[in-house]
Design a protein around this motif. Structure first.
Motif, PDB file in Angstrom:
ATOM      1  N   TYR A   1     -52.208 -22.618  38.732  1.00 45.92           N
ATOM      2  CA  TYR A   1     -51.137 -21.872  38.836  1.00 45.92           C
ATOM      3  C   TYR A   1     -51.284 -20.637  40.006  1.00 45.92           C
ATOM      4  O   TYR A   1     -50.274 -20.647  40.641  1.00 45.92           O
TER       5      TYR A   1
ATOM      6  N   LEU B   1     -51.296 -22.084  43.532  1.00 43.33           N
ATOM      7  CA  LEU B   1     -50.024 -22.285  43.840  1.00 43.33           C
ATOM      8  C   LEU B   1     -49.014 -21.127  44.242  1.00 43.33           C
ATOM      9  O   LEU B   1     -48.663 -20.851  45.376  1.00 43.33           O
TER      10      LEU B   1
ATOM     11  N   GLU C   1     -41.999 -16.717  36.996  1.00 40.07           N
ATOM     12  CA  GLU C   1     -42.670 -17.265  35.724  1.00 40.07           C
ATOM     13  C   GLU C   1     -42.215 -18.247  34.897  1.00 40.07           C
ATOM     14  O   GLU C   1     -42.970 -18.760  34.193  1.00 40.07           O
ATOM     15  N   SER C   2     -41.002 -18.759  35.453  1.00 40.83           N
ATOM     16  CA  SER C   2     -40.595 -20.236  34.758  1.00 40.83           C
ATOM     17  C   SER C   2     -41.214 -21.269  35.478  1.00 40.83           C
ATOM     18  O   SER C   2     -41.324 -22.366  34.914  1.00 40.83           O
ATOM     19  N   GLU C   3     -41.865 -21.077  36.618  1.00 39.14           N
ATOM     20  CA  GLU C   3     -42.438 -22.199  37.471  1.00 39.14           C
ATOM     21  C   GLU C   3     -44.091 -22.135  37.416  1.00 39.14           C
ATOM     22  O   GLU C   3     -44.573 -22.904  36.738  1.00 39.14           O
ATOM     23  N   VAL C   4     -44.704 -21.085  38.138  1.00 40.09           N
ATOM     24  CA  VAL C   4     -46.057 -21.017  38.034  1.00 40.09           C
ATOM     25  C   VAL C   4     -46.663 -19.805  37.174  1.00 40.09           C
ATOM     26  O   VAL C   4     -47.368 -19.175  37.290  1.00 40.09           O
ATOM     27  N   VAL C   5     -45.808 -19.310  36.277  1.00 47.57           N
ATOM     28  CA  VAL C   5     -46.000 -18.388  35.249  1.00 47.57           C
ATOM     29  C   VAL C   5     -46.807 -17.204  35.558  1.00 47.57           C
ATOM     30  O   VAL C   5     -47.969 -16.647  35.191  1.00 47.57           O
TER      31      VAL C   5
ATOM     32  N   ARG D   1     -33.245 -17.749  41.590  1.00 49.31           N
ATOM     33  CA  ARG D   1     -34.586 -17.682  42.604  1.00 49.31           C
ATOM     34  C   ARG D   1     -34.318 -18.853  43.693  1.00 49.31           C
ATOM     35  O   ARG D   1     -33.735 -20.066  43.202  1.00 49.31           O
TER      36      ARG D   1
END
Lengths: 345, 390
Positions: free
Chosen positions: A144, A147, A231-235, A313
């Motif tokens: 994460y 990325l 935060e909802s994808e790569v936290v 986003r």
């Protein structure tokens, strides 16, 4: 010579170092409290912090105290040296950025005869933070983080260019790279012979300001361009593995950078530390100047965080397309138009 | 680099047994990214193993079962009245919707039908559950795409509906209000007017969301044309509910099945959309919230007087037999297949939950998309982990 006091060189150096620290931390703290804690809470139908101090004004200290107490965790697979180094690089970048921002006629951290490149220097050092972010992402040994860091790298490079190009219009108009002289140029400028409010470049360089604001939003990784930390994808992206003090440094870095860019935007487009009707050379401007600049920074900070909590986003490829196909051509058109008009008038 | 479907199937079949442990070690081509079990986008403990080439997804495998609570087994050792308490927790956002199909199945086996007033009230609670559920979806969809603020508006307005549920049943999340043969209590005085007033508020909320979220350009860019599910594929994978209707299939159990509920007395539209993408799914759910408000308002206005409980024995014994009853729940078709042998409790219950079937399309729909699209597609497919794992 500062504030009418006769100081030795070492005394002045200490004052300047403390001044840079204050210039970094005060706006960052103000941004966090006023915008992140309060304004956003009111936008989101809640009160925000209310317990620590009057209206939660001491909440920031509580947050810092909490972060300082936490264990400094380094993941097993992480590259320990780079992992520990990365947040300091990010924060150091912000400190370096502030160095050339003028806060008053004499309130400059570095004398101009040594450092006339001003805005060029700002653009150069602000790119260094990418190195810290890539280091953090790579050294964390987390997919994460990686990325997030690669997204950050792609994004910051793509938006560095429109940022620089948007500033060139101002530089052409002011005829100097030095931020102090850009302020003076705005203060002494005239609009078709009418000089009562000077000539703040927001009036002539509004396209430049628009591009600067968009690129700044991307550079700061704020929504709608916050894919590096989504935060909802790569936290949390590159700082997902950080705890305690090091996370705090990233956090300060984020908001202090927001402050730095707001200060630069205010200096370039709103006339910096000067307000119409005030004496440009007077000694009291050394006290009043920082306050005026901070007020102008708050305007830009408000816009940054208002947008952050209003928009969803974009996707990474949509953002790249937006930068290369829209912002950069627009910036080039702006430069051309500014150049032609500069020659004509 | 592409992976053909047969290669993927062969891989999944070969690794099916130990995929749960070993799949992240397979890094010879592409990067394996574990999304979940702890990940904000899966709002629960779903794990999605994605094989990535850069940011592009080669294939994914959803792994479920982290939240398995064994309800089908648990209900075998409980009596019928005790079971509603348990099944409340399956799809926790719309608890009263979970009770209804089970109660209907038990009633069907017993040959009991609830009085008309109880049917109306059940339908009202069912639809209020839908409103609370879909309100949460609209907020959550914003969060998945990156807009935090709509979530707070959704939370604020969902509270009105939950308060109404609470004022009747005493439970905000888990009302446990349905009984075999009717309802536990009648509604308090003034409740109907208040509910109608709140439905106006919820309609205003829908308008607000339509402008705030669905009208946003960035939201459209992130959802239009993303995760398109054609109608035939949706039917093949057994999708139900809004996910199916967003693909253009006009199918709604509320209208199509004659159940002892009050939907047939209400006038409402079944919303469909032809696109089948993330935007269509979000849009369909938003319009369904509106329709639910309409249904609740109509039923509150026409609520008949009368008893709320049919004549049922004090100790409920369900005669031997089998029954399957499904209703249109917020997530899709939810059904209970109840096998009774004439005891105090069921012999076997199979729970057909919508999310389990909706999530089965994930490997198909997520192939070739980018990582951020995983999140918007998962968000728009909309599942509840308790509903997947039971």
């Amino acid at each position: 010579m500062m504030l009418g006091l006769e100081l030795a060189y070492w005394q002045e150096s200490i004052l300047r170092s403390l001044g840079v620290l204050a210039a970094v931390l005060l706006p960052a703290g103000t941004f966090v409290y006023v915008f992140l804690f309060k304004m956003v809470s009111f936008m989101q139908n809640r009160l925000g912090p209310m317990e620590a101090g009057p209206y939660g004004s001491m909440q920031l200290l509580a947050e810092v105290g909490k972060a300082l107490q936490k264990e400094d965790v380094v993941p097993d697979a992480a590259d320990r040296t780079l992992f520990k180094m990365a947040p300091y690089i990010v924060v150091a970048t912000v400190l370096l950025t502030y160095v050339v921002v003028p806060f008053g006629p004499d309130m400059v951290f570095i004398d101009n005869q040594f450092f006339g490149t001003g805005i060029f220097y700002v653009m150069a050092v602000s790119s260094i933070s990418v190195i810290g972010i890539i280091l953090a992402g790579w050294a964390s040994a987390s997919k994460y983080s990686l990325l997030g860091a690669l997204r950050a790298a792609g994004q910051l490079i793509a938006y560095e260019l429109p940022l620089v190009l948007s500033v060139i219009g101002v530089v052409i108009q002011a005829g100097t790279l030095d931020l102090q002289r850009i302020v003076v140029a705005q203060a002494t400028g005239e609009i078709f012979g009418w000089g009562a409010i000077g000539n703040p470049f927001i009036l002539t360089q509004f396209i430049g300001l628009l591009i600067f604001m968009i690129a700044m939003q991307a550079e700061l990784a704020q929504t709608p361009f916050d894919m590096p930390v989504a935060e909802s994808e790569v936290v949390g992206g590159y700082h997902v593995e950080y705890t305690g003090l090091r996370f705090l440094l990233f956090f300060i870095g984020e908001f202090a950078t927001a402050g730095a860019f707001a200060a630069i935007a205010a200096t370039l487009f709103l006339g910096g530390w000067w307000l119409p009707g005030l004496d440009l050379e007077a000694n009291y401007m050394n006290v009043l100047g920082p306050i005026i600049l901070l007020a102008k920074m708050m305007v830009f900070g408000g816009i940054i965080f208002f947008i952050r909590f209003t928009y969803p986003r974009l996707r990474e490829d949509q953002l790249q397309r937006f930068a290369w196909k829209f912002l950069i051509p627009l910036a080039l058109v702006n430069i051309t138009a500014t150049g032609i008009l500069k020659v004509v008038f | 680099m592409t992976v053909t479907e047969s290669e993927q199937l062969a891989y999944v079949a070969a690794k099916a047994a130990d995929a749960r442990v070993n799949v992240e070690l397979e890094t010879d081509d592409g990067m394996t990214l574990n999304i979940g079990p702890q990940h904000p986008a899966t709002h629960g403990t779903l794990r999605i193993v994605a094989k990535l080439d850069g940011e592009q997804v080669l294939w994914v495998e959803p792994i479920m079962g982290y939240m398995h609570r064994g309800y089908e087994k648990l209900v075998e050792v409980r009596t019928y009245p005790q079971i509603t308490t348990l099944v409340n927790r399956i799809d926790w956002l719309a608890a009263s919707c979970n009770e209804v199909p089970f109660i209907l199945a038990a009633e069907q086996l017993m040959g009991v039908e609830a009085p008309l007033r109880a049917q109306y009230l059940r339908t009202i609670f069912h639809e209020m559950g839908r409103i609370a559920h879909l309100t949460m979806f609209l907020g959550d969809m914003g969060v998945q795409i990156g807009a935090l603020t709509p979530m707070f508006y959704a939370m604020r307005d969902r509270e009105f509906v939950l308060n109404q549920t609470e004022s009747v049943s005493g439970g905000r999340f888990h009302p446990n209000f349905n009984r075999i043969g009717g309802l536990k209590d009648d509604i308090p005085k003034g409740w109907l007017d208040e509910t109608i007033r709140i439905m106006r508020k919820m309609e205003a909320f829908c308008d607000q969301m339509e402008e705030l979220l669905l009208g946003n350009e960035i939201f459209e860019q992130r959802t239009r044309g993303i995760g398109i599910i054609p109608a035939e594929i949706a039917q093949q994978y057994g999708l139900t509910g809004a996910n199916l209707r967003a693909s253009g299939v006009d199918w709604d159990l509320r209208r199509d099945v004659d159940s002892p509920m009050a939907w047939k007395h209400a006038d409402f539209d079944v919303i469909t959309h032809t696109d089948g993408d993330c935007y269509a799914r979000t849009w369909v759910r938003l319009q369904e919230t509106r329709e639910a408000c309409k249904i609740v308002t109509q039923l509150c206005e026409d609520l008949p007087a009368g008893p709320i409980m049919a004549k049922v024995p004090r100790i409920i014994k369900v005669p031997a037999g089998e029954a399957y009853v499904a209703t249109e729940n917020p997530l899709g078709e939810m059904g209970y297949y109840v096998v009774s042998q004439g005891d105090l409790g069921p012999f076997r219950v199979k729970i057909r939950t919508a999310s389990f079937h909706n999530i089965s399309i994930v490997p198909w729909v997520l192939r070739g998309v980018y990582v951020p699209d995983i999140i918007s597609i998962l968000g728009s497919l909309y599942f509840i982990l308790g509903d997947i794992d039971r």
